[in-house]
Design a protein around this motif. Structure first.
Motif: not given
Lengths: 224, 183
Positions: B4-8, B21-27, B55-57, B64-72
């Motif tokens: 999910d780091h691709k979303y970052i 896609e972030i919205y459709s998957k997590t919102a 998250l953007y900031k 910064f590396v995302l190591t878990c699912p974005l939704e979590a």
């Protein structure tokens, strides 16, 4: 700071605990401000992408709040509204004073350079120059709502309402995050082309929580 | 690095397609969580959007590396934000159960993720205190982190370069003191 002063400062840092703490706090605060404030400049651009999506995925309905007003107040309010309306109608092109959204960059994957250049020109207000780039992307990506939306706005900004109208109508009838904002621009294009029924139809689709609600209402008032 | 780091990266590049896609998957999941904790639809949307901006900031730091699912991760940020709002508004009836387990989204128990969220909250405190210092100081600090060269900035503000540097030092000291006193 001279070399000697720097050496003395660094020596003091080794022994003076309070000074070291102050210095570390200073460096930390500098780092945070650098990161947060420089990101702030680009945040507005991001918000322009997020806001319509938030509206789409969190279906916010802002109901108008009922208010009890005295009859006298009602008369004054009505007179004021009428005066504002008269002033507004006497100003040519009042509805043209709308907020132009900022186009996000890297809209089209695989064509980032082209997309970025188009977006940069669009955001600088150079719509004539942006238009051929946006047109090229729009033709290659007919299903990409973002590029279609900004292409259509560039057409509006260059007074090519006839070409803009069908692009905007498709967006307004679709399901993208731009649906509602596109409805305003559809109404605007139709209004400019004096297709009043179409203008009215789309202006009425702009809900109260849209940034274009007031402008859409102006179109409705002008047509009624 | 989680896939999910691709979303970052998408947020950093303002990639509208992946952001949708972030919205459709997590919102939907996060919306349901926030509503279940007493948020109104509009509040839930605001919290979610603010979390994405946070998250953007965070992502401005290249380490910064995302190591878990974005939704979590988003759930963690939204949950903390909502707790802050509730506490601020003193909606005690809601706070009581706000931190209950939420089973629809797997919560992140990743210590690196929690550390990032903590770090971000600490950084936000600096910004909150920036809002509380004197207006002139805030103006000087914010301007000094813009892209404008300091010499030019001094001219624009109608002060000498030496004065600007000295004033910035004093303002930074004021800000650091405030941050210290609000830990």
């Amino acid at each position: 700071m001279t070399q000697e002063e720097r050496a003395a400062f660094e020596a003091e840092l080794q022994t003076n605990e309070a000074l070291r703490k102050d210095y570390e706090d200073w460096l930390y605060t500098e780092r945070v401000l650098q990161k947060q404030l420089s990101a702030d400049e680009k945040t507005q651009e991001l918000k322009n992408i997020l806001t319509p999506l938030t509206r789409k995925y969190f279906k916010v309905e802002r109901k108008p709040q009922g208010k009890v007003v005295s009859f006298k107040k009602y008369i004054i309010a009505a007179a004021t509204a009428a005066a504002i309306l008269i002033i507004f109608l006497s100003i040519p092109g009042g509805i043209d004073n709308y907020q132009v959204p900022i186009m996000p960059q890297a809209v089209v994957r695989g064509a980032e350079d082209l997309s970025n250049e188009g977006a940069q020109l669009f955001n600088k207000g150079e719509y004539e120059k942006a238009l051929p780039l946006l047109k090229q992307q729009a033709e290659h990506n007919p299903e990409d709502a973002t590029i279609q939306y900004f292409y259509a706005i560039a057409l509006i900004k260059t007074a090519q309402y006839e070409i803009a109208l069908p692009v905007l109508e498709r967006l307004s009838e679709g399901v993208s995050a731009y649906k509602e904002d596109a409805a305003f621009f559809t109404a605007l294009a139709a209004y400019k082309l004096q297709r009043n029924d179409t203008a009215l139809k789309y202006a009425q689709q702009v809900s109260e929580h849209s940034p274009y609600y007031k402008k859409a209402q102006k179109i409705i008032r002008k047509l009624n | 690095m989680h896939t999910d780091h691709k979303y970052i990266e998408a947020l950093k590049k303002h990639d509208a397609r992946l952001i949708e896609e972030i919205y459709s998957k997590t919102a939907p999941g996060i919306r349901a969580y926030l509503i279940s904790k007493g948020a109104k639809e509009e509040e839930a949307g605001d919290v979610f959007q603010e979390a994405l901006i946070d998250l953007y900031k965070l992502a401005q730091d290249d380490n910064f590396v995302l190591t878990c699912p974005l939704e979590a991760f988003l759930l963690l940020i939204c949950k903390r934000k909502w707790i802050n709002i509730v506490e601020k508004n003193a909606r005690r009836g809601v706070t009581k159960s706000i931190d209950d387990g939420y089973t629809h989204i797997a919560a992140s128990d990743d210590s690196a993720t929690t550390l990032y969220a903590d770090t971000f909250e600490k950084e936000q405190r600096v910004l909150e205190m920036l809002e509380k210092i004197s207006e002139r100081c805030r103006e000087i600090i914010v301007a000094s982190y813009s892209q404008i060269p300091q010499q030019q900035l001094a001219e624009q503000m109608g002060v000498s370069y030496a004065y600007l540097r000295k004033k910035k030092s004093l303002c930074m000291a004021e800000l650091i003191n405030l941050v210290r006193n609000h830990k």
